[in-house]
Design an enzyme around this catalytic site. Structure first.
Site, mmCIF file in Angstrom:
data_model
loop_
_atom_site.group_PDB
_atom_site.id
_atom_site.type_symbol
_atom_site.label_atom_id
_atom_site.label_comp_id
_atom_site.label_asym_id
_atom_site.label_seq_id
_atom_site.Cartn_x
_atom_site.Cartn_y
_atom_site.Cartn_z
ATOM 1 N N LYS A 40 45.859 46.566 46.116
ATOM 2 C CA LYS A 40 45.434 45.254 46.645
ATOM 3 C C LYS A 40 46.642 44.348 46.926
ATOM 4 C CE LYS A 40 42.940 44.293 43.042
ATOM 5 N NZ LYS A 40 43.198 45.492 42.228
ATOM 6 N N ARG A 117 36.338 38.269 39.704
ATOM 7 C CA ARG A 117 36.377 39.560 39.033
ATOM 8 C C ARG A 117 35.113 39.808 38.229
ATOM 9 N NH1 ARG A 117 42.086 40.521 38.612
ATOM 10 N NH2 ARG A 117 42.473 42.598 37.825
ATOM 11 N N ARG A 156 54.785 51.912 39.436
ATOM 12 C CA ARG A 156 54.937 50.555 39.990
ATOM 13 C C ARG A 156 56.090 49.797 39.326
ATOM 14 N NH1 ARG A 156 50.003 46.624 40.353
ATOM 15 N NH2 ARG A 156 49.746 47.155 38.178
ATOM 16 N N ARG A 189 55.389 46.386 34.523
ATOM 17 C CA ARG A 189 54.471 45.428 33.900
ATOM 18 C C ARG A 189 54.004 45.920 32.532
ATOM 19 N NH1 ARG A 189 50.239 43.747 38.588
ATOM 20 N NH2 ARG A 189 48.793 44.080 36.863
ATOM 21 N N ARG A 200 41.818 48.441 31.330
ATOM 22 C CA ARG A 200 41.610 47.758 32.622
ATOM 23 C C ARG A 200 40.592 48.505 33.479
ATOM 24 N NH1 ARG A 200 47.518 47.756 34.563
ATOM 25 N NH2 ARG A 200 46.792 46.722 36.462
HETATM 26 P P1 AP5 Z 1 49.505 47.315 43.866
HETATM 27 O O1 AP5 Z 1 49.499 46.825 45.268
HETATM 28 O O2 AP5 Z 1 50.378 46.611 42.883
HETATM 29 O O3 AP5 Z 1 48.007 47.460 43.286
HETATM 30 P P2 AP5 Z 1 46.954 46.360 42.858
HETATM 31 O O4 AP5 Z 1 45.611 46.835 43.313
HETATM 32 O O5 AP5 Z 1 47.391 44.997 43.308
HETATM 33 O O6 AP5 Z 1 47.056 46.522 41.287
HETATM 34 P P3 AP5 Z 1 47.053 45.457 40.136
HETATM 35 O O7 AP5 Z 1 47.318 46.259 38.887
HETATM 36 O O8 AP5 Z 1 48.003 44.320 40.417
HETATM 37 O O9 AP5 Z 1 45.636 44.963 40.136
HETATM 38 P P4 AP5 Z 1 44.959 44.298 38.976
HETATM 39 O O10 AP5 Z 1 43.706 43.892 39.638
HETATM 40 O O11 AP5 Z 1 44.839 45.103 37.738
HETATM 41 O O12 AP5 Z 1 46.020 43.173 38.551
HETATM 42 P P5 AP5 Z 1 46.027 41.600 38.638
HETATM 43 O O13 AP5 Z 1 47.414 41.206 38.817
HETATM 44 O O14 AP5 Z 1 45.002 41.092 39.578
HETATM 45 O O15 AP5 Z 1 49.899 48.879 43.941
HETATM 46 C C1 AP5 Z 1 50.081 49.650 42.775
HETATM 47 C C2 AP5 Z 1 51.285 50.608 42.988
HETATM 48 O O16 AP5 Z 1 50.944 51.562 44.007
HETATM 49 C C3 AP5 Z 1 52.569 49.900 43.466
HETATM 50 O O17 AP5 Z 1 53.671 50.493 42.871
HETATM 51 C C4 AP5 Z 1 52.587 50.160 44.994
HETATM 52 O O18 AP5 Z 1 53.906 50.193 45.516
HETATM 53 C C5 AP5 Z 1 51.898 51.506 45.073
HETATM 54 N N1 AP5 Z 1 51.131 51.666 46.321
HETATM 55 C C6 AP5 Z 1 50.368 50.721 46.916
HETATM 56 N N2 AP5 Z 1 49.798 51.217 48.039
HETATM 57 C C7 AP5 Z 1 50.208 52.515 48.120
HETATM 58 C C8 AP5 Z 1 49.943 53.575 49.036
HETATM 59 N N3 AP5 Z 1 49.148 53.379 50.103
HETATM 60 N N4 AP5 Z 1 50.497 54.774 48.808
HETATM 61 C C9 AP5 Z 1 51.305 54.990 47.733
HETATM 62 N N5 AP5 Z 1 51.604 54.027 46.838
HETATM 63 C C10 AP5 Z 1 51.045 52.805 47.021
HETATM 64 O O19 AP5 Z 1 45.492 41.210 37.155
HETATM 65 C C11 AP5 Z 1 46.236 41.530 36.013
HETATM 66 C C12 AP5 Z 1 45.481 41.027 34.782
HETATM 67 O O20 AP5 Z 1 45.340 39.586 34.829
HETATM 68 C C13 AP5 Z 1 44.045 41.548 34.596
HETATM 69 O O21 AP5 Z 1 44.029 42.818 33.967
HETATM 70 C C14 AP5 Z 1 43.453 40.436 33.725
HETATM 71 O O22 AP5 Z 1 43.848 40.571 32.376
HETATM 72 C C15 AP5 Z 1 44.095 39.180 34.282
HETATM 73 N N6 AP5 Z 1 43.287 38.559 35.370
HETATM 74 C C16 AP5 Z 1 43.712 38.312 36.636
HETATM 75 N N7 AP5 Z 1 42.731 37.753 37.347
HETATM 76 C C17 AP5 Z 1 41.667 37.646 36.523
HETATM 77 C C18 AP5 Z 1 40.340 37.162 36.698
HETATM 78 N N8 AP5 Z 1 39.917 36.676 37.881
HETATM 79 N N9 AP5 Z 1 39.486 37.232 35.647
HETATM 80 C C19 AP5 Z 1 39.894 37.708 34.450
HETATM 81 N N10 AP5 Z 1 41.118 38.191 34.220
HETATM 82 C C20 AP5 Z 1 42.013 38.152 35.248
#
Ligand code: AP5
Length: 255
Positions: A40, A117, A156, A189, A200
């Site tokens: 994402k 979420r 990542r 991370r 997660r």
């Molecule tokens: P990346 O683009 O980083 O993936 P992502 O889907 O953004 O993954 P996240 O782990 O950031 O999502 P998340 O939803 O768990 O985290 P968030 O920060 O929102 O890609 C991943 C890897 O793959 C990278 O290395 C990239 O280079 C590689 N890649 C990408 N595309 C590729 C491709 N096509 N081919 C090959 N490789 C590829 O949330 C973190 C935490 O915050 C949550 O767990 C929670 O504790 C808290 N939080 C945040 N928002 C909320 C909310 N609304 N409610 C409650 N808790 C929340």
């Protein structure tokens, strides 16, 4: 043209809005859904370059808050939950987004990543959008088999300064451990460790996955396969958006 945004209003909250770099005929207002590690954040960066939208990530707000010297008790609790891979409570997340609700009126549009979420957060977003007098265009939901997701998370690396995302194998930086954009240090991370990843994934299946029904019912859901290169997925996303919003020009450099 440098389309990377500072996102000051999103990180700091308050009423001061950023000056958007508007280069699309339409201001897109989108939500990105999908399991942790599906890509994402990577797509958000590419979509923002193509559409001129602003990337609003709740995860980025929490990670930026890790550097605060005196985080509030609510923020301390949120950071501990995040490290374990659990969701932060709805009350805390909704309060944080409410403080930044002005970003939903951004002239360039927005791309919400990580919010909503849960169904309670989706209902809160509906209220915030109505209060700001704007409507959602679409919810892009990315899907990928679990084993590919695990491999994406394991490799990542994220810039500790500008939050740009890399992968040791599929998207390495030009110089190992150093961000191409700002020269910042690349870090793994805390929540990309094995136990947190499992937690997660469970949180996603139990609390976030039901949102696909929520947005299917409201007619906003657009499902996109996250297989292939980031550029291929971007092209697929933009095509899906064009099909859904045929009158709008995506003004894309890549589709
Ligand atoms: P990346 O683009 O980083 O993936 P992502 O889907 O953004 O993954 P996240 O782990 O950031 O999502 P998340 O939803 O768990 O985290 P968030 O920060 O929102 O890609 C991943 C890897 O793959 C990278 O290395 C990239 O280079 C590689 N890649 C990408 N595309 C590729 C491709 N096509 N081919 C090959 N490789 C590829 O949330 C973190 C935490 O915050 C949550 O767990 C929670 O504790 C808290 N939080 C945040 N928002 C909320 C909310 N609304 N409610 C409650 N808790 C929340």
């Amino acid at each position: 043209m440098n389309t990377r945004r500072e996102r000051v209003a999103w990180f700091c909250g308050g009423e001061t809005l950023c000056e958007p770099i508007v280069h699309s005929a339409k201001a897109y207002r989108l939500v990105l859904l999908g399991p942790p590690g599906v890509g994402k954040g990577t797509q958000a960066e590419l979509l923002c370059e193509s559409l001129g939208t602003c990337h609003l990530s709740t995860g980025d707000i929490f990670r930026a808050a890790q550097c605060e010297r005196k985080p509030s008790p609510a923020l301390k609790q949120a950071l501990a939950a995040m490290r374990r891979g659990e969701l932060v409570s709805d009350d805390v997340v909704v309060a944080i987004v409410r403080e930044r609700a002005g970003c939903l009126r951004c002239r360039g549009g927005f791309l919400l990543d990580g919010f909503p979420r849960t169904c309670a957060q989706a209902e809160a977003l509906d209220i915030l959008l109505a209060e700001q007098g704007v409507t959602l265009d679409a919810v892009l939901c990315y899907e990928l088999p679990l084993e590919e997701i695990i491999s994406r998370l394991g490799g990542r690396r994220t810039c500790q300064d500008c939050k740009a995302v890399y992968h040791t194998m599929t998207r390495p930086p030009q110089n190992k451990g150093v961000c191409d954009h700002c020269g910042g240090k690349l870090m793994q991370r805390d929540d990309d460790l094995h136990d947190s990843i499992r937690t997660r994934m469970r949180a996603y299946a139990e609390r976030t996955r039901p949102l696909t029904d929520y947005y299917a019912r409201s007619g906003h859901l657009v499902t996109v396969s996250a297989s292939g290169t980031p550029q291929e997925i971007l092209t697929r996303s933009l095509c899906s958006l064009k099909e859904r919003l045929p009158k709008a020009s995506t003004n894309s450099k890549s589709a």
